[in-house]
Motif scaffolding. Structure first.
Motif, PDB file in Angstrom:
ATOM      1  N   HIS A 170      31.021  17.974 101.638  1.00 41.85           N
ATOM      2  CA  HIS A 170      29.621  18.209 101.284  1.00 41.85           C
ATOM      3  C   HIS A 170      29.541  19.070 100.033  1.00 41.85           C
ATOM      4  N   TYR A 171      28.549  18.776  99.203  1.00 44.87           N
ATOM      5  CA  TYR A 171      28.361  19.531  97.980  1.00 44.87           C
ATOM      6  C   TYR A 171      27.074  20.337  98.085  1.00 44.87           C
ATOM      7  N   LEU A 193      36.658  32.052 100.889  1.00 44.71           N
ATOM      8  CA  LEU A 193      36.023  32.840  99.823  1.00 44.71           C
ATOM      9  C   LEU A 193      34.526  32.556  99.819  1.00 44.71           C
ATOM     10  N   ILE A 194      33.856  33.051 100.838  1.00 43.60           N
ATOM     11  CA  ILE A 194      32.452  32.688 101.061  1.00 43.60           C
ATOM     12  C   ILE A 194      31.501  33.261 100.014  1.00 43.60           C
ATOM     13  N   HIS A 195      31.966  34.231  99.211  1.00 44.03           N
ATOM     14  CA  HIS A 195      31.102  34.812  98.180  1.00 44.03           C
ATOM     15  C   HIS A 195      31.301  34.138  96.818  1.00 44.03           C
ATOM     16  N   LEU A 196      32.212  33.175  96.736  1.00 46.58           N
ATOM     17  CA  LEU A 196      32.551  32.554  95.460  1.00 46.58           C
ATOM     18  C   LEU A 196      31.355  31.810  94.875  1.00 46.58           C
ATOM     19  N   PRO A 239      44.576  25.444  97.573  1.00 45.48           N
ATOM     20  CA  PRO A 239      44.919  25.766  98.962  1.00 45.48           C
ATOM     21  C   PRO A 239      43.698  25.749  99.866  1.00 45.48           C
ATOM     22  N   SER A 240      43.916  25.444 101.127  1.00 49.20           N
ATOM     23  CA  SER A 240      42.810  25.384 102.087  1.00 49.20           C
ATOM     24  C   SER A 240      42.140  26.737 102.273  1.00 49.20           C
ATOM     25  N   LYS A 290      32.973  24.639 102.582  1.00 55.38           N
ATOM     26  CA  LYS A 290      32.475  25.899 103.135  1.00 55.38           C
ATOM     27  C   LYS A 290      31.943  26.846 102.056  1.00 55.38           C
ATOM     28  N   LEU A 291      32.113  26.496 100.806  1.00 62.19           N
ATOM     29  CA  LEU A 291      31.691  27.383  99.715  1.00 62.19           C
ATOM     30  C   LEU A 291      30.195  27.213  99.459  1.00 62.19           C
TER      31      LEU A 291
END
Length: 462
Positions: free
Chosen positions: A199-200, A157-160, A151-152, A178-179
């Protein structure tokens, strides 16, 4: 996986300058300590090693840590009361619906979905509302599910730091970019095919398969220069040119230790099979197969520090320059499989650290250049080479002639016209030969009187 989870959850001490590699070494030291104290016990199952905890120790650990760690299984699903202090939660897929009513998800650091023994409880899609609640999670493991799409909401989950996905996942949303704290992405097999805008991240440690079904797929690897571990690229039969292959920039992946290059694509979903076949036929019509395959392989030159290389289904007749020139000075394992047009193999003897050489199903090869010291080679496997006549060296002799100073094991299967095999050095401990009639009498005569504890000659396989 355990080591990755420890790092992601912050259990491994280290300052901001600590690399993931050094932290992994520290974590593996902790694991060894647990083994030395018998808190964990290794169990071998085929070629895999698992670690188990004694039932009484496990019961004690669950009791004393119940307020912080919790595992919910079907038998306890209805009655389980989960304290709000719990930070690490494992739950079977059949109990997921019950979690939506709880507020503790916002506080979780680890969330693991385990496969439910009830087939009707299989999860094929992640509830978006559930994912929104996991705002503080660092470790997310969905390998117990059969989801096809992420899912988008994953982008929130910026702390993942550690994400494990099942092989059924086919695509990522653009929000995946965004991760920024993601360190580890674990996938047993990947079918994703996404746009060039994704982007990675520089610290990503990936174990997955990339299917090179179009030019964009290889271009996705361009920015992934901090990949660590193993990388598998399949479907190379659809790559049109050396330039497209070079977009992957494999020679910049300094931390990739195991690389697999496979020309035939692996399994696709049934609905995409006709599409794949159409692409394959169109690709073959566009270009001369063997010449272009050599160019593609040339463009996939790996970093010189690569340790293990697998080449499968390559359709060219010649070797790439980076294999001929022995650029891979750190290579320890080389597997060449099902490359039926390849008849001009490189000279392997000058690879200084080569420990394991396996050549299988190369039906066009008539001779192998066996010159070189082979200083580190311990295992040699030649299999299903119907045209192979000799292992060629500059000066044939009855002994090893200075070659193979470390060789312990030789296996030769289904090489029916092989007359001159590799030299059998004094270090040899195991010799297996099957369906090689030209060698039968020669080898039997030479080793019939050798005591079995010294050399195990497997005559029963003739």
């Amino acid at each position: 996986m355990l080591v990755k989870m420890w790092i992601a959850d912050g259990f491994i001490s280290g300052d901001d300058s600590s690399s993931c590699t050094s932290m992994e070494e520290t974590a593996r030291g902790y694991l060894n300590d647990l083994l030395a104290r018998s808190l964990l016990q290794p169990v071998q199952d085929g070629d895999k090693t698992y670690y188990v905890v004694h039932e009484q120790i496990h019961s004690m650990i669950r009791s004393v840590s119940a307020s912080y760690f919790r595992m919910i299984q079907p038998n306890y699903c209805a009655a389980a009361k989960i304290p709000h202090t719990v930070r690490h939660l494992s739950v079977t897929t059949g109990c997921v619906a019950r979690l939506k009513k709880l507020s503790l998800l916002k506080r979780l650091r680890t969330f693991i979905l385990l496969r439910d023994p009830d087939p009707s409880a299989v999860v094929t899609a992640i509830d978006e509302d559930l994912l929104k609640e996991l705002e503080g999670v660092r470790v997310l493991d969905f390998t117990g599910t059969d989801i096809e799409h992420v899912p988008s909401e994953i982008g929130n989950l910026i702390h993942l730091r550690c994400l494990a996905l099942p092989q059924t996942v086919q695509a990522f949303p653009e929000e995946f970019s965004k991760l920024f704290h993601l360190q580890t992405l674990i996938r047993s097999e990947s079918k994703y095919d996404q746009t060039d805008e994704v982007h990675y991240h520089t610290g990503l440690d990936v174990a997955f398969t990339l299917n090179a079904r179009n030019r964009t797929s290889l271009r996705q690897l361009k920015r992934m220069n901090s990949l660590r571990g193993s990388l598998i690229i399949t479907g190379l039969s659809l790559v049109a040119s050396k330039e497209d292959a070079q977009k992957a920039q494999l020679n910049s992946k300094k931390s990739v230790r195991v690389l697999t290059l496979e020309w035939e694509a692996k399994q696709f979903a049934t609905e995409s099979f006709l599409e794949y076949m159409w692409e394959a036929m169109a690709s073959q019509a566009r270009r001369p197969t063997s010449a272009t395959d050599l160019e593609v392989l040339e463009g996939l030159q790996p970093y010189t520090g690569l340790q293990m290389l697998h080449i499968k289904g390559y359709r060219g007749i010649s070797s790439p320059s980076w294999l001929l020139n022995n650029c891979l000075s750190q290579l320890t394992h080389l597997h060449i499989t099902n490359c039926r047009n390849w008849n001009d193999l490189p000279r392997f003897g000058d690879l200084p650290l080569l420990n394991h050489l396996e050549i299988t199903d190369l039906e066009s090869v008539t001779e192998i250049d066996g010159c070189g010291p082979f200083k580190s080679l311990e295992t040699l496997v030649l299999s299903d080479m119907t045209s192979l006549e000799e292992w060629w060296t500059a000066a044939r002799a009855t002994d090893s002639g200075g070659l193979f100073t470390a060789l312990k094991k030789i296996e030769i299967f289904n090489c029916p016209i092989l007359k001159l095999p590799p030299p059998f050095p004094p270090t040899l401990e195991l010799l297996r030969i099957c369906n090689c009639p030209e060698l039968r009498d020669k080898v039997r005569k030479r080793y019939r009187g050798v005591p079995q504890p010294i050399l195990d000659v497997d005559f029963l396989m003739w």
